[in-house]
Structures are given as C-alpha cells and as structure tokens.
Design an enzyme around this catalytic site. Structure first.
Site, PDB file in Angstrom:
ATOM      1  N   ASP A  97      -7.873  47.413  16.988  1.00 14.81           N
ATOM      2  CA  ASP A  97      -6.437  47.143  16.304  1.00 14.81           C
ATOM      3  C   ASP A  97      -6.098  48.711  15.588  1.00 14.81           C
ATOM      4  OD1 ASP A  97      -4.689  47.017  14.154  1.00 14.81           O
ATOM      5  OD2 ASP A  97      -5.620  45.236  13.164  1.00 14.81           O
TER       6      ASP A  97
ATOM      7  N   ASN B 156       1.999  54.291  22.592  1.00 14.41           N
ATOM      8  CA  ASN B 156       2.845  53.539  23.062  1.00 14.41           C
ATOM      9  C   ASN B 156       3.238  52.536  21.998  1.00 14.41           C
ATOM     10  OD1 ASN B 156       4.761  52.710  25.185  1.00 14.41           O
ATOM     11  ND2 ASN B 156       3.326  50.902  25.219  1.00 14.41           N
TER      12      ASN B 156
ATOM     13  N   TYR C 172      12.157  48.363  11.661  1.00 16.05           N
ATOM     14  CA  TYR C 172      11.760  48.841  12.881  1.00 16.05           C
ATOM     15  C   TYR C 172      12.296  50.362  12.993  1.00 16.05           C
ATOM     16  CZ  TYR C 172      11.648  49.690  18.125  1.00 16.05           C
ATOM     17  OH  TYR C 172      11.335  50.354  19.402  1.00 16.05           O
TER      18      TYR C 172
ATOM     19  N   LYS D 144      10.488  54.014  12.811  1.00 20.41           N
ATOM     20  CA  LYS D 144      10.814  54.739  14.192  1.00 20.41           C
ATOM     21  C   LYS D 144      11.258  56.352  13.716  1.00 20.41           C
ATOM     22  CE  LYS D 144       9.059  52.332  17.663  1.00 20.41           C
ATOM     23  NZ  LYS D 144       7.903  52.469  18.231  1.00 20.41           N
TER      24      LYS D 144
ATOM     25  N   THR E 185      12.520  45.627  30.758  1.00 22.22           N
ATOM     26  CA  THR E 185      11.348  44.897  30.735  1.00 22.22           C
ATOM     27  C   THR E 185      11.759  43.446  30.474  1.00 22.22           C
ATOM     28  OG1 THR E 185      10.800  45.218  28.343  1.00 22.22           O
ATOM     29  CG2 THR E 185       9.903  46.784  29.919  1.00 22.22           C
TER      30      THR E 185
HETATM   31  N1  LIG Z   1      11.029  48.699  25.817  1.00 18.69           N
HETATM   32  C1  LIG Z   1      12.072  49.171  25.268  1.00 18.69           C
HETATM   33  O1  LIG Z   1      13.131  49.282  25.864  1.00 18.69           O
HETATM   34  C2  LIG Z   1      11.967  50.183  24.100  1.00 18.69           C
HETATM   35  C3  LIG Z   1      13.167  50.520  23.566  1.00 18.69           C
HETATM   36  C4  LIG Z   1      13.030  51.395  22.232  1.00 18.69           C
HETATM   37  C5  LIG Z   1      11.753  51.678  21.755  1.00 18.69           C
HETATM   38  N2  LIG Z   1      10.617  51.329  22.644  1.00 18.69           N
HETATM   39  C6  LIG Z   1       9.417  51.680  22.086  1.00 18.69           C
HETATM   40  O2  LIG Z   1       8.624  52.288  23.229  1.00 18.69           O
HETATM   41  C7  LIG Z   1       7.324  51.677  23.022  1.00 18.69           C
HETATM   42  C8  LIG Z   1       6.823  50.912  24.405  1.00 18.69           C
HETATM   43  O3  LIG Z   1       7.580  49.850  24.455  1.00 18.69           O
HETATM   44  P1  LIG Z   1       7.049  48.448  24.945  1.00 18.69           P
HETATM   45  O4  LIG Z   1       8.133  47.724  25.439  1.00 18.69           O
HETATM   46  O5  LIG Z   1       6.046  48.878  25.834  1.00 18.69           O
HETATM   47  O6  LIG Z   1       6.658  47.915  23.595  1.00 18.69           O
HETATM   48  P2  LIG Z   1       5.576  46.414  23.506  1.00 18.69           P
HETATM   49  O7  LIG Z   1       6.206  45.902  22.233  1.00 18.69           O
HETATM   50  O8  LIG Z   1       5.817  45.658  24.885  1.00 18.69           O
HETATM   51  O9  LIG Z   1       4.146  47.135  23.550  1.00 18.69           O
HETATM   52  C9  LIG Z   1       3.677  47.548  22.424  1.00 18.69           C
HETATM   53  C10 LIG Z   1       2.068  47.483  22.582  1.00 18.69           C
HETATM   54  O10 LIG Z   1       1.483  47.769  21.461  1.00 18.69           O
HETATM   55  C11 LIG Z   1       0.651  46.798  21.057  1.00 18.69           C
HETATM   56  N3  LIG Z   1       0.433  46.746  19.528  1.00 18.69           N
HETATM   57  C12 LIG Z   1       0.982  46.443  18.753  1.00 18.69           C
HETATM   58  N4  LIG Z   1       0.449  46.609  17.360  1.00 18.69           N
HETATM   59  C13 LIG Z   1      -0.803  47.085  17.769  1.00 18.69           C
HETATM   60  C14 LIG Z   1      -1.987  47.206  16.835  1.00 18.69           C
HETATM   61  N5  LIG Z   1      -1.887  47.020  15.587  1.00 18.69           N
HETATM   62  N6  LIG Z   1      -3.055  47.766  17.645  1.00 18.69           N
HETATM   63  C15 LIG Z   1      -3.265  47.851  18.796  1.00 18.69           C
HETATM   64  N7  LIG Z   1      -2.098  47.691  19.584  1.00 18.69           N
HETATM   65  C16 LIG Z   1      -1.149  47.120  19.196  1.00 18.69           C
HETATM   66  C17 LIG Z   1       1.053  45.440  21.428  1.00 18.69           C
HETATM   67  O11 LIG Z   1      -0.138  44.508  21.608  1.00 18.69           O
HETATM   68  C18 LIG Z   1       1.704  46.044  22.658  1.00 18.69           C
HETATM   69  O12 LIG Z   1       0.769  45.768  23.935  1.00 18.69           O
HETATM   70  C19 LIG Z   1       7.213  51.015  21.723  1.00 18.69           C
HETATM   71  O13 LIG Z   1       6.630  51.815  20.592  1.00 18.69           O
HETATM   72  C20 LIG Z   1       8.519  50.504  21.509  1.00 18.69           C
HETATM   73  O14 LIG Z   1       8.943  50.133  20.090  1.00 18.69           O
HETATM   74  C21 LIG Z   1      10.804  50.454  23.778  1.00 18.69           C
END
Ligand SMILES: NC(=O)c1ccc[n+]([C@@H]2O[C@H](COP(=O)([O-])OP(=O)(O)OC[C@H]3O[C@@H](n4cnc5c(N)ncnc54)[C@H](O)[C@@H]3O)[C@@H](O)[C@H]2O)c1
Length: 250
Positions: free
Chosen positions: A52, A79, A149, A153, A184
C-alpha cells in the site's frame, strides 16, 4: 531506440493497471530490470510486489528490499492514482472522498519520492529519473471535474516542479506527465456512464481520439532515459493537445 534503460533498475508504483503494465513492459524492452508495485495482487514486472503506497513503513521497506535485491535504483515511475465514484463537485462530496483522493493521488507520490529519491542519489553514478502521473485536469478548469482528484493532481504537478528544481544539481530529474484520455476500458466506461458524457468532452479534444497505451509508455520511457537528460521540473502534456487548445478542428 531500444536499450536506453539497459542495466537500470526501475520501480513502477501503481503497476497493476493497463498503463502500469504497458510502461513496465516498455521499460523491460528497453533493457531495464523492472519491479512492479501495487496494493492489489498482480504480476507486473520481473518482480511483482504488493504494497500500500499510502503506508510510509511499507513504502520505505519496499525500496530497501529493491536495493538489497538488485543493488541499485535508477528510475521511479509513479503511476499510482484513484478517481473515486463519489468524486464530483465539492458540494456533493464527502470529506472521506476528498481524503481518499489526496491519499491515493498525492500522499502516495510524496512517500514514493521521499523514500525512493535517497536511493537514486546513493546509486553510482548518483542520479536518476522520477516521473509522476498527473492529469490534464490539473491544468484546466472543468465544470464536470472530479474536484478532489484534480486538486490532488495539481499537487503532484507542483511537488514535481519543486523537487525537479530542488534536486537539479544532484543528477536526479523529476517530471510530471499531464495525461489526457488514454484508451483503457475503465476510461471509456467512466466517460460512457452518462450517454452524452463522451460526446460532451470529445468536442474539446483537438485530435478527436484517445491516446494509445504505446504512446503513453513511449513518453514515460523517454522521460526515464538519458535522452531526456536536460528536462526536469516540467509538466509534460500527453493529451493530444487538449491543454493547448482554444478552438478545435471541425
Ligand atoms: N487512463 C487515463 O486516461 C488517465 C487520464 C488522466 C490521468 N491518468 C492518471 O494516470 C495514471 C495511470 O492511469 P491508469 O488508467 O493506469 O490508472 P488506474 O487507476 O487504472 O491505476 C492506478 C493503479 O494504482 C493502484 N493504486 C491505487 N492506490 C494505491 C495504493 N494506495 N497503493 C498501491 N497501489 C495503489 C491501483 O490499484 C491501480 O493499479 C493514474 O495516476 C491516473 O490518475 C490516467
């Protein structure tokens, strides 16, 4: 192009998502030893760790183990992120939703940097690259924003800017990435909960499409590599032009 991370040890925090896996795979293709870390059980990276990232002792211990097992640390890609279902206007949001968003999006990166960067500095030659996942929502105002959020960020962007400048002569580079919508299933599902939501947003996307996982991973790998050796403290847009646009093509 490939092999830019040969011999380097890279930690991907928040690895158990499609973007996390795409970046971990790309780092490995570039020659890195990759350790994937997530709070859920997963198989991302040559070594998959469950932790965590909001737990300070767990974060500090995870880095100690990485350095003990692999002898060095060169790259940290944070990430980790969370957009909770109750995250909307602050007037409809509970304090718990706000706190959860700050913890998962900002405190996690504070801890990942606080306990990881000293190991980058101890690695010979001293230095390395930290890349922190932010969002284009940290750079624009939005009537429909998940406000907890977006605020978290924005904190990630400022923390990255301060650390980038603070450490500029140490060899450690710190940058944030302003992710736009990356293709995704979760992202599409989120935008299609309300049938008009995707259309309402997509009219503001200059390229009129989602970014791909390959495009995301390639940008992170570039920032991780010495090819980005003169870039630090920056918030790099990875958003198909959203944050640059006033009007968009027909
Ligand atoms: N997917 C998009 O289009 C998009 C757009 C804008 C920003 N983002 C940002 O880019 C990053 C990657 O996006 P994504 O789609 O892979 O996000 P996601 O939410 O699918 O993945 C984030 C990962 O962080 C892990 N996580 C969350 N809290 C945690 C904790 N306390 N300890 C350990 N692990 C933890 C989750 O289990 C998950 O696997 C994220 O930070 C997201 O906010 C993504």
């Amino acid at each position: 192009m490939f092999g830019r991370l040969a011999g380097k040890v890279c930690v991907v925090n928040g690895a158990a998502s499609l973007i996390g896996r795409a970046v971990a795979d790309r780092f490995a293709d570039e020659g890195a030893v990759v350790v994937g870390v997530d709070k859920v059980s997963h198989s991302v990276g040559g070594q998959a760790v469950r932790a965590d990232l909001t737990d300070e002792d767990a974060v500090a211990g995870m880095y100690r183990e990485v350095v003990r097992d692999h002898g060095r640390l060169d790259v940290i890609y944070n990430n980790v992120g969370l957009m909770g279902p109750g995250d909307r206007s602050i007037f409809e949001m509970t304090l718990q939703t706000w706190r959860d968003a700050q913890d998962a999006n900002l405190t996690s990166i504070f801890l990942a940097c606080k306990h990881g960067i000293p190991h980058l500095r101890e690695t010979e030659p001293s230095g390395g690259s930290v890349i922190n996942a932010a969002s284009f929502l940290a750079a624009v105002g939005s009537a429909t924003a998940p406000m907890a959020y977006a605020a978290a960020k924005a904190g990630v962007v400022q923390l990255s800017r301060d650390l980038g400048v603070h450490l500029a002569r140490s060899g450690v580079r710190v940058n944030a990435v302003l992710f736009g919508p990356i293709e995704t299933p979760q992202q599409r599902e989120l935008l299609q909960r309300d049938p008009s939501a995707l259309d309402k947003r997509m009219v503001h996307w200059p390229m009129g499409r989602f970014g791909t996982l390959d495009e995301a991973a390639a940008t992170i790998a570039f920032l991780a590599s010495d090819d980005a050796g003169f870039i630090t403290g920056a918030a790099i847009p990875l958003d198909g032009g959203i944050t640059e646009a006033f009007t968009v093509p027909e």
